[in-house]
Design a protein around this motif. Structure first.
Motif, PDB file in Angstrom:
ATOM      1  N   TRP A 380       0.842  -1.209   0.000  1.00  0.00           N
ATOM      2  CA  TRP A 380       0.000   0.000   0.000  1.00  0.00           C
ATOM      3  C   TRP A 380       0.876   1.258   0.000  1.00  0.00           C
ATOM      4  O   TRP A 380       0.568   2.239  -0.665  1.00  0.00           O
ATOM      5  CB  TRP A 380      -0.937   0.029   1.206  1.00  0.00           C
ATOM      6  N   GLU A 383       1.934   1.911  -3.404  1.00  0.00           N
ATOM      7  CA  GLU A 383       0.834   2.459  -4.220  1.00  0.00           C
ATOM      8  C   GLU A 383       0.615   3.935  -3.918  1.00  0.00           C
ATOM      9  O   GLU A 383       0.381   4.741  -4.825  1.00  0.00           O
ATOM     10  CB  GLU A 383      -0.473   1.688  -3.965  1.00  0.00           C
ATOM     11  N   LEU A 409      -5.981   1.759   4.893  1.00  0.00           N
ATOM     12  CA  LEU A 409      -5.931   0.849   3.740  1.00  0.00           C
ATOM     13  C   LEU A 409      -5.314  -0.493   4.126  1.00  0.00           C
ATOM     14  O   LEU A 409      -5.800  -1.552   3.731  1.00  0.00           O
ATOM     15  CB  LEU A 409      -5.126   1.487   2.597  1.00  0.00           C
ATOM     16  N   SER A 410      -4.241  -0.465   4.907  1.00  0.00           N
ATOM     17  CA  SER A 410      -3.542  -1.726   5.153  1.00  0.00           C
ATOM     18  C   SER A 410      -4.231  -2.570   6.214  1.00  0.00           C
ATOM     19  O   SER A 410      -4.030  -3.785   6.247  1.00  0.00           O
ATOM     20  CB  SER A 410      -2.070  -1.479   5.505  1.00  0.00           C
TER      21      SER A 410
END
Ligand SMILES: Nc1nc2c(c(=O)[nH]1)N[C@H]1C(S)=C(S)[C@@H](COP(=O)(O)O)O[C@H]1N2
Ligand SMILES: [Mo]
Length: 418
Positions: A380, A383, A409-410
Protein backbone atom coordinates in the motif's frame (compact mmCIF):
# COMPACT_ATOMS: atom_id res chain seq x y z
CA UNK A 1 -14.57 -18.21 15.62
CA UNK A 2 -11.04 -16.87 15.33
CA UNK A 3 -8.23 -19.33 14.55
CA UNK A 4 -6.98 -19.15 18.15
CA UNK A 5 -10.21 -20.93 19.19
CA UNK A 6 -8.84 -24.10 17.60
CA UNK A 7 -6.58 -24.50 20.63
CA UNK A 8 -9.57 -25.50 22.81
CA UNK A 9 -10.84 -29.05 23.13
CA UNK A 10 -14.41 -27.94 23.76
CA UNK A 11 -15.54 -24.74 22.04
CA UNK A 12 -17.22 -22.44 24.58
CA UNK A 13 -20.85 -21.81 23.60
CA UNK A 14 -20.35 -18.05 23.32
CA UNK A 15 -17.52 -18.60 20.80
CA UNK A 16 -19.42 -21.14 18.72
CA UNK A 17 -20.18 -19.91 15.21
CA UNK A 18 -23.82 -19.23 14.34
CA UNK A 19 -25.39 -19.91 10.97
CA UNK A 20 -29.07 -19.05 10.69
CA UNK A 21 -30.82 -18.65 7.36
CA UNK A 22 -33.56 -16.32 8.53
CA UNK A 23 -33.83 -15.36 12.20
CA UNK A 24 -33.86 -16.86 15.66
CA UNK A 25 -37.48 -17.78 16.46
CA UNK A 26 -38.76 -17.09 19.97
CA UNK A 27 -39.85 -20.41 21.43
CA UNK A 28 -41.94 -20.62 24.61
CA UNK A 29 -40.88 -23.83 26.36
CA UNK A 30 -44.33 -24.35 27.90
CA UNK A 31 -46.04 -24.24 24.50
CA UNK A 32 -43.31 -26.06 22.59
CA UNK A 33 -43.80 -29.61 21.41
CA UNK A 34 -42.17 -32.05 19.05
CA UNK A 35 -44.44 -34.00 16.72
CA UNK A 36 -43.42 -37.29 15.13
CA UNK A 37 -45.51 -38.41 12.18
CA UNK A 38 -45.43 -39.95 8.71
CA UNK A 39 -44.45 -43.61 8.24
CA UNK A 40 -44.94 -44.52 11.90
CA UNK A 41 -47.54 -46.77 13.52
CA UNK A 42 -48.48 -44.22 16.21
CA UNK A 43 -47.87 -40.51 15.56
CA UNK A 44 -46.72 -38.91 18.81
CA UNK A 45 -46.08 -35.57 20.37
CA UNK A 46 -43.44 -34.89 23.05
CA UNK A 47 -43.12 -32.07 25.55
CA UNK A 48 -39.70 -31.13 26.91
CA UNK A 49 -40.50 -33.04 30.09
CA UNK A 50 -41.40 -36.14 28.02
CA UNK A 51 -38.02 -35.96 26.29
CA UNK A 52 -36.11 -35.40 29.52
CA UNK A 53 -37.73 -38.55 30.90
CA UNK A 54 -36.07 -40.64 28.16
CA UNK A 55 -32.50 -41.95 28.68
CA UNK A 56 -30.02 -39.06 28.32
CA UNK A 57 -26.98 -39.50 26.09
CA UNK A 58 -23.93 -37.27 25.66
CA UNK A 59 -21.89 -37.05 22.45
CA UNK A 60 -18.81 -34.91 21.84
CA UNK A 61 -18.94 -33.88 18.20
CA UNK A 62 -17.68 -31.30 15.77
CA UNK A 63 -20.34 -29.15 14.15
CA UNK A 64 -19.03 -27.69 10.91
CA UNK A 65 -20.92 -25.72 8.28
CA UNK A 66 -20.64 -27.25 4.80
CA UNK A 67 -19.49 -23.84 3.53
CA UNK A 68 -16.62 -23.50 6.02
CA UNK A 69 -13.55 -22.54 3.95
CA UNK A 70 -15.63 -21.23 1.04
CA UNK A 71 -13.47 -18.08 0.97
CA UNK A 72 -10.49 -20.16 -0.19
CA UNK A 73 -12.14 -21.38 -3.41
CA UNK A 74 -10.97 -19.83 -6.65
CA UNK A 75 -12.91 -18.72 -8.63
CA UNK A 76 -14.97 -17.33 -5.76
CA UNK A 77 -18.36 -18.81 -4.96
CA UNK A 78 -21.46 -16.96 -3.73
CA UNK A 79 -22.32 -17.45 -0.06
CA UNK A 80 -20.90 -16.53 3.31
CA UNK A 81 -17.14 -16.16 2.92
CA UNK A 82 -16.10 -18.37 5.83
CA UNK A 83 -12.40 -18.98 6.27
CA UNK A 84 -11.94 -21.51 9.12
CA UNK A 85 -14.25 -20.40 11.89
CA UNK A 86 -17.54 -22.10 10.96
CA UNK A 87 -16.64 -25.13 13.08
CA UNK A 88 -16.66 -25.96 16.76
CA UNK A 89 -16.45 -28.99 19.04
CA UNK A 90 -19.43 -29.30 21.36
CA UNK A 91 -20.57 -31.54 24.19
CA UNK A 92 -24.13 -32.30 23.10
CA UNK A 93 -26.63 -33.93 25.44
CA UNK A 94 -30.12 -35.13 24.72
CA UNK A 95 -31.96 -38.25 23.64
CA UNK A 96 -31.29 -40.66 20.83
CA UNK A 97 -33.41 -39.98 17.77
CA UNK A 98 -33.66 -43.78 17.52
CA UNK A 99 -35.37 -43.92 20.96
CA UNK A 100 -37.96 -41.35 19.87
CA UNK A 101 -38.59 -43.13 16.57
CA UNK A 102 -38.85 -46.49 18.33
CA UNK A 103 -41.67 -45.13 20.52
CA UNK A 104 -43.61 -44.01 17.45
CA UNK A 105 -42.97 -47.36 15.74
CA UNK A 106 -41.19 -46.92 12.41
CA UNK A 107 -42.99 -48.75 9.60
CA UNK A 108 -40.94 -50.89 7.24
CA UNK A 109 -41.77 -48.47 4.41
CA UNK A 110 -39.60 -45.84 6.14
CA UNK A 111 -36.62 -44.52 4.15
CA UNK A 112 -35.80 -40.95 5.20
CA UNK A 113 -36.44 -38.71 8.18
CA UNK A 114 -37.39 -35.06 7.69
CA UNK A 115 -36.60 -32.34 10.24
CA UNK A 116 -38.49 -29.08 10.50
CA UNK A 117 -37.70 -26.18 12.81
CA UNK A 118 -39.74 -23.33 14.30
CA UNK A 119 -38.11 -20.73 12.04
CA UNK A 120 -40.58 -19.51 9.42
CA UNK A 121 -39.20 -18.33 6.08
CA UNK A 122 -39.37 -14.74 4.88
CA UNK A 123 -41.29 -13.67 1.78
CA UNK A 124 -41.54 -16.45 -0.77
CA UNK A 125 -38.53 -18.33 0.54
CA UNK A 126 -39.01 -22.08 1.10
CA UNK A 127 -39.13 -23.37 4.69
CA UNK A 128 -35.74 -24.72 5.83
CA UNK A 129 -36.24 -28.49 6.05
CA UNK A 130 -33.67 -31.24 5.78
CA UNK A 131 -33.84 -35.01 5.61
CA UNK A 132 -31.40 -37.73 6.56
CA UNK A 133 -31.59 -41.39 5.52
CA UNK A 134 -33.16 -43.74 8.08
CA UNK A 135 -29.83 -45.50 8.68
CA UNK A 136 -28.21 -42.29 9.93
CA UNK A 137 -31.34 -41.41 11.91
CA UNK A 138 -31.13 -44.71 13.79
CA UNK A 139 -27.38 -44.38 14.49
CA UNK A 140 -26.89 -44.35 18.28
CA UNK A 141 -24.82 -41.13 17.97
CA UNK A 142 -27.61 -39.18 16.25
CA UNK A 143 -29.32 -37.12 18.94
CA UNK A 144 -32.07 -34.67 19.63
CA UNK A 145 -30.09 -32.41 21.94
CA UNK A 146 -31.38 -30.03 24.59
CA UNK A 147 -27.96 -29.16 26.03
CA UNK A 148 -24.68 -27.77 24.74
CA UNK A 149 -21.63 -27.85 27.02
CA UNK A 150 -23.65 -28.63 30.14
CA UNK A 151 -26.22 -25.88 29.71
CA UNK A 152 -29.58 -25.56 28.10
CA UNK A 153 -29.14 -24.89 24.34
CA UNK A 154 -28.62 -21.17 23.68
CA UNK A 155 -31.36 -19.56 21.56
CA UNK A 156 -29.12 -19.01 18.55
CA UNK A 157 -28.03 -22.67 18.62
CA UNK A 158 -31.58 -24.07 18.55
CA UNK A 159 -33.32 -23.77 21.94
CA UNK A 160 -35.05 -25.90 23.10
CA UNK A 161 -34.11 -28.84 20.84
CA UNK A 162 -31.89 -29.46 17.84
CA UNK A 163 -30.74 -32.39 15.76
CA UNK A 164 -27.15 -33.53 16.30
CA UNK A 165 -25.91 -35.50 13.29
CA UNK A 166 -22.27 -36.29 14.14
CA UNK A 167 -19.86 -36.54 11.23
CA UNK A 168 -22.26 -34.77 8.86
CA UNK A 169 -22.17 -31.16 7.71
CA UNK A 170 -24.12 -28.59 9.75
CA UNK A 171 -27.09 -28.25 7.39
CA UNK A 172 -28.57 -31.51 8.74
CA UNK A 173 -28.33 -30.27 12.35
CA UNK A 174 -31.83 -28.73 12.43
CA UNK A 175 -32.29 -26.07 15.11
CA UNK A 176 -35.51 -25.19 17.01
CA UNK A 177 -36.80 -28.62 16.06
CA UNK A 178 -40.60 -28.96 16.15
CA UNK A 179 -41.41 -31.64 13.63
CA UNK A 180 -40.09 -35.01 12.54
CA UNK A 181 -41.71 -36.75 9.59
CA UNK A 182 -40.74 -40.23 8.51
CA UNK A 183 -40.85 -40.52 4.70
CA UNK A 184 -41.11 -43.52 2.40
CA UNK A 185 -38.86 -41.89 -0.21
CA UNK A 186 -36.14 -39.32 -0.62
CA UNK A 187 -37.49 -35.88 0.21
CA UNK A 188 -38.28 -33.34 -2.45
CA UNK A 189 -38.06 -30.41 -0.01
CA UNK A 190 -36.65 -27.28 -1.70
CA UNK A 191 -33.62 -27.15 0.59
CA UNK A 192 -32.77 -30.76 -0.35
CA UNK A 193 -33.13 -30.20 -4.10
CA UNK A 194 -31.55 -26.76 -4.37
CA UNK A 195 -28.85 -26.43 -1.73
CA UNK A 196 -26.16 -28.47 -0.01
CA UNK A 197 -25.41 -30.57 -3.06
CA UNK A 198 -22.01 -31.62 -4.34
CA UNK A 199 -20.97 -33.12 -7.70
CA UNK A 200 -18.88 -35.79 -5.97
CA UNK A 201 -16.30 -35.55 -8.76
CA UNK A 202 -14.06 -32.92 -10.30
CA UNK A 203 -15.74 -30.27 -12.46
CA UNK A 204 -14.18 -27.34 -14.31
CA UNK A 205 -13.87 -24.34 -11.98
CA UNK A 206 -16.72 -21.88 -12.48
CA UNK A 207 -19.15 -24.40 -13.98
CA UNK A 208 -22.87 -24.04 -13.20
CA UNK A 209 -24.22 -27.56 -12.75
CA UNK A 210 -27.88 -28.58 -12.74
CA UNK A 211 -28.93 -29.75 -9.26
CA UNK A 212 -29.72 -33.23 -10.67
CA UNK A 213 -26.03 -33.63 -11.44
CA UNK A 214 -25.22 -33.37 -7.73
CA UNK A 215 -25.98 -35.34 -4.58
CA UNK A 216 -26.95 -34.08 -1.08
CA UNK A 217 -23.99 -33.49 1.20
CA UNK A 218 -23.53 -35.97 3.98
CA UNK A 219 -20.16 -36.68 5.60
CA UNK A 220 -17.53 -34.10 6.48
CA UNK A 221 -13.96 -34.71 5.34
CA UNK A 222 -10.74 -35.14 7.29
CA UNK A 223 -9.44 -31.68 8.18
CA UNK A 224 -7.04 -29.82 10.45
CA UNK A 225 -6.71 -26.20 11.51
CA UNK A 226 -3.60 -24.54 12.92
CA UNK A 227 -4.47 -22.52 16.05
CA UNK A 228 -0.95 -21.32 16.73
CA UNK A 229 1.13 -19.69 15.36
CA UNK A 230 -1.24 -17.32 13.61
CA UNK A 231 -0.61 -16.47 9.98
CA UNK A 232 1.95 -13.69 9.51
CA UNK A 233 3.10 -13.69 13.12
CA UNK A 234 6.66 -13.13 14.27
CA UNK A 235 8.91 -15.44 16.29
CA UNK A 236 12.45 -15.24 17.62
CA UNK A 237 15.33 -17.56 16.73
CA UNK A 238 16.21 -20.10 19.41
CA UNK A 239 13.00 -19.56 21.39
CA UNK A 240 11.04 -22.81 21.83
CA UNK A 241 7.42 -22.64 20.70
CA UNK A 242 4.57 -25.09 20.26
CA UNK A 243 2.73 -25.47 16.96
CA UNK A 244 -0.78 -26.61 17.83
CA UNK A 245 -4.26 -27.10 16.50
CA UNK A 246 -7.07 -29.60 16.12
CA UNK A 247 -8.15 -32.15 13.52
CA UNK A 248 -11.39 -33.97 12.81
CA UNK A 249 -13.11 -36.08 10.22
CA UNK A 250 -16.56 -37.35 9.20
CA UNK A 251 -17.71 -40.90 8.64
CA UNK A 252 -14.19 -42.17 7.95
CA UNK A 253 -12.93 -40.80 11.28
CA UNK A 254 -11.72 -40.46 13.89
CA UNK A 255 -8.40 -38.80 13.13
CA UNK A 256 -5.51 -41.16 13.81
CA UNK A 257 -2.45 -39.00 13.08
CA UNK A 258 -1.33 -35.47 12.23
CA UNK A 259 1.94 -34.45 10.58
CA UNK A 260 3.46 -30.98 10.62
CA UNK A 261 5.86 -29.33 8.17
CA UNK A 262 7.79 -26.11 8.81
CA UNK A 263 9.32 -26.03 5.32
CA UNK A 264 6.28 -25.67 3.06
CA UNK A 265 5.66 -29.41 2.82
CA UNK A 266 9.15 -30.63 1.89
CA UNK A 267 9.56 -32.61 5.10
CA UNK A 268 6.99 -33.72 7.68
CA UNK A 269 7.19 -34.66 11.34
CA UNK A 270 4.54 -36.48 13.39
CA UNK A 271 2.68 -34.25 15.84
CA UNK A 272 1.69 -35.51 19.27
CA UNK A 273 -2.02 -36.07 19.74
CA UNK A 274 -2.92 -34.82 23.20
CA UNK A 275 -6.68 -35.32 23.53
CA UNK A 276 -8.65 -38.55 23.78
CA UNK A 277 -10.13 -40.20 20.72
CA UNK A 278 -13.89 -39.90 20.49
CA UNK A 279 -15.76 -41.05 17.42
CA UNK A 280 -16.82 -37.56 16.30
CA UNK A 281 -14.98 -35.01 18.44
CA UNK A 282 -11.91 -33.21 17.20
CA UNK A 283 -8.44 -34.13 18.45
CA UNK A 284 -5.85 -31.68 19.68
CA UNK A 285 -2.31 -32.05 18.36
CA UNK A 286 0.97 -30.26 18.97
CA UNK A 287 4.61 -30.17 17.93
CA UNK A 288 7.41 -28.37 19.75
CA UNK A 289 9.54 -26.26 17.46
CA UNK A 290 12.48 -23.94 17.99
CA UNK A 291 12.96 -21.69 14.97
CA UNK A 292 16.62 -22.32 14.06
CA UNK A 293 17.48 -19.27 11.96
CA UNK A 294 16.08 -16.00 10.67
CA UNK A 295 13.77 -16.26 7.71
CA UNK A 296 10.22 -16.90 6.60
CA UNK A 297 8.71 -20.31 7.40
CA UNK A 298 5.60 -21.91 5.96
CA UNK A 299 3.99 -24.12 8.59
CA UNK A 300 1.53 -26.79 7.43
CA UNK A 301 -0.51 -29.57 9.08
CA UNK A 302 -1.91 -32.73 7.53
CA UNK A 303 -4.34 -35.09 9.27
CA UNK A 304 -5.10 -38.70 8.42
CA UNK A 305 -8.14 -40.63 9.62
CA UNK A 306 -9.10 -44.18 10.46
CA UNK A 307 -10.38 -44.80 6.93
CA UNK A 308 -6.97 -43.80 5.52
CA UNK A 309 -8.13 -40.48 4.07
CA UNK A 310 -5.77 -37.55 4.38
CA UNK A 311 -6.00 -33.88 3.49
CA UNK A 312 -5.22 -32.84 -0.08
CA UNK A 313 -2.71 -30.10 -0.94
CA UNK A 314 -5.15 -28.58 -3.39
CA UNK A 315 -8.80 -29.20 -4.05
CA UNK A 316 -11.21 -29.60 -6.91
CA UNK A 317 -13.64 -26.70 -7.13
CA UNK A 318 -17.38 -27.27 -6.56
CA UNK A 319 -20.28 -24.93 -7.40
CA UNK A 320 -21.20 -23.88 -3.86
CA UNK A 321 -17.76 -23.99 -2.27
CA UNK A 322 -18.48 -26.83 0.16
CA UNK A 323 -16.29 -29.16 2.23
CA UNK A 324 -12.96 -27.31 1.99
CA UNK A 325 -10.30 -29.45 3.68
CA UNK A 326 -6.99 -28.49 2.08
CA UNK A 327 -3.84 -28.79 4.23
CA UNK A 328 -3.76 -25.49 6.17
CA UNK A 329 -0.68 -23.30 6.15
CA UNK A 330 0.49 -20.25 8.03
CA UNK A 331 3.48 -18.03 7.38
CA UNK A 332 5.82 -17.12 10.21
CA UNK A 333 8.57 -14.51 10.16
CA UNK A 334 11.57 -15.45 12.32
CA UNK A 335 13.92 -12.72 13.54
CA UNK A 336 16.66 -12.61 16.19
CA UNK A 337 14.69 -10.10 18.23
CA UNK A 338 11.17 -8.76 17.80
CA UNK A 339 11.55 -4.97 17.71
CA UNK A 340 8.08 -3.59 17.46
CA UNK A 341 4.63 -4.73 18.45
CA UNK A 342 3.40 -7.05 15.68
CA UNK A 343 0.86 -5.52 13.33
CA UNK A 344 -2.80 -6.46 13.80
CA UNK A 345 -3.22 -10.01 12.61
CA UNK A 346 -6.84 -10.29 11.69
CA UNK A 347 -8.44 -8.05 9.13
CA UNK A 348 -11.71 -6.30 9.67
CA UNK A 349 -10.73 -2.88 10.80
CA UNK A 350 -12.64 -1.07 13.51
CA UNK A 351 -12.02 2.18 11.62
CA UNK A 352 -14.51 3.84 9.36
CA UNK A 353 -13.06 5.37 6.20
CA UNK A 354 -11.07 8.53 6.99
CA UNK A 355 -11.99 11.70 5.05
CA UNK A 356 -8.68 11.41 3.16
CA UNK A 357 -10.11 8.44 1.26
CA UNK A 358 -12.82 10.66 -0.18
CA UNK A 359 -10.74 13.78 -0.75
CA UNK A 360 -7.70 12.02 -2.19
CA UNK A 361 -8.31 8.54 -3.64
CA UNK A 362 -11.89 8.98 -4.71
CA UNK A 363 -11.39 12.15 -6.68
CA UNK A 364 -10.13 9.77 -9.41
CA UNK A 365 -11.10 6.21 -8.30
CA UNK A 366 -14.39 4.57 -7.55
CA UNK A 367 -14.14 2.79 -4.24
CA UNK A 368 -14.65 -0.68 -5.72
CA UNK A 369 -11.22 -0.57 -7.29
CA UNK A 370 -9.81 0.02 -3.80
CA UNK A 371 -11.96 -2.63 -2.14
CA UNK A 372 -10.74 -5.31 -4.54
CA UNK A 373 -7.15 -4.97 -3.39
CA UNK A 374 -5.53 -7.25 -0.87
CA UNK A 375 -2.15 -5.67 -0.15
CA UNK A 376 0.36 -5.63 2.64
CA UNK A 377 1.30 -2.36 4.32
CA UNK A 378 4.51 -2.19 2.28
CA UNK A 379 2.55 -2.68 -0.94
CA UNK A 380 0.00 0.00 0.00
CA UNK A 381 2.89 2.32 0.83
CA UNK A 382 4.26 1.82 -2.67
CA UNK A 383 0.83 2.46 -4.22
CA UNK A 384 0.48 5.72 -2.27
CA UNK A 385 3.89 6.83 -3.55
CA UNK A 386 2.88 6.03 -7.10
CA UNK A 387 -0.38 7.98 -6.76
CA UNK A 388 1.37 10.90 -5.08
CA UNK A 389 3.63 11.11 -8.13
CA UNK A 390 0.56 11.55 -10.32
CA UNK A 391 -1.24 14.07 -8.16
CA UNK A 392 -1.04 17.83 -8.61
CA UNK A 393 1.21 19.58 -6.10
CA UNK A 394 -1.68 21.35 -4.39
CA UNK A 395 -3.39 18.05 -3.54
CA UNK A 396 -0.46 16.28 -1.86
CA UNK A 397 -1.18 14.77 1.55
CA UNK A 398 0.50 15.95 4.74
CA UNK A 399 2.64 13.22 6.39
CA UNK A 400 -0.01 12.81 9.12
CA UNK A 401 -2.87 12.44 6.63
CA UNK A 402 -0.81 10.01 4.60
CA UNK A 403 -0.21 7.88 7.72
CA UNK A 404 -3.94 7.86 8.53
CA UNK A 405 -4.78 6.72 5.02
CA UNK A 406 -2.05 4.06 4.98
CA UNK A 407 -3.23 2.67 8.33
CA UNK A 408 -6.78 2.49 7.07
CA UNK A 409 -5.93 0.85 3.74
CA UNK A 410 -3.54 -1.73 5.15
CA UNK A 411 -5.82 -2.84 7.98
CA UNK A 412 -9.09 -2.78 6.04
CA UNK A 413 -7.78 -4.01 2.69
CA UNK A 414 -4.82 -6.01 3.93
CA UNK A 415 -4.11 -9.62 3.07
CA UNK A 416 -6.77 -12.11 4.05
CA UNK A 417 -5.34 -14.22 6.87
CA UNK A 418 -5.56 -17.99 6.53
N1 LIG B 1 -34.03 -24.42 11.82
C1 LIG B 1 -32.80 -24.18 11.32
N2 LIG B 1 -31.82 -25.07 11.57
C2 LIG B 1 -30.57 -24.86 11.09
C3 LIG B 1 -30.27 -23.73 10.27
C4 LIG B 1 -31.33 -22.82 10.02
O1 LIG B 1 -31.17 -21.80 9.35
N3 LIG B 1 -32.59 -23.08 10.56
N4 LIG B 1 -29.00 -23.59 9.76
C5 LIG B 1 -28.24 -24.84 9.59
C6 LIG B 1 -26.86 -24.67 9.17
S1 LIG B 1 -26.59 -24.36 7.52
C7 LIG B 1 -25.81 -24.87 10.04
S2 LIG B 1 -24.22 -24.81 9.51
C8 LIG B 1 -26.04 -25.13 11.46
C9 LIG B 1 -25.33 -24.09 12.31
O2 LIG B 1 -25.55 -24.33 13.67
P1 LIG B 1 -25.13 -23.25 14.75
O3 LIG B 1 -25.71 -21.93 14.34
O4 LIG B 1 -25.65 -23.75 16.05
O5 LIG B 1 -23.63 -23.20 14.75
O6 LIG B 1 -27.42 -25.11 11.80
C10 LIG B 1 -28.28 -25.69 10.85
N5 LIG B 1 -29.62 -25.78 11.38
MO1 LIG C 1 -24.27 -24.36 7.10
Amino acid sequence: MPNAGFADYITPSDRFFVRTHVYVPAVRPSEWKLTVEGEVSSPLSFSLADLRALPAVEVVSVLECAGNGRAFYDPPVAGIQWTNGAAGNGRWRGVRLADVLKRAGVKNTAMHVLFDGADVPLGRMADFQRTIPLKKALDPNTLLAYELNGESLPAQHGFPLRAVVPGWAGDSWMKWLTGIRVLDRESDAWWMNNAYRHPGKAVAPGTALPQEAMRPLESLRVKSVIASPLDRSLMETGKPTVIRGVAWSGESGPVTSVEVSVDAGRTWRPAKITSPSTRYGWRQWELSWTPPAEGYYTVMARARDMGGDSQPLTQEWNPSGYLWNVVPRVGVGVVTQIQTAPLPLENGSPFSPPPQLQTTCMTCHQDDVIRQQRLTRAQWDRELNKMAGWMPADRQLSPGDRETLLNYLSTTFGLRTR
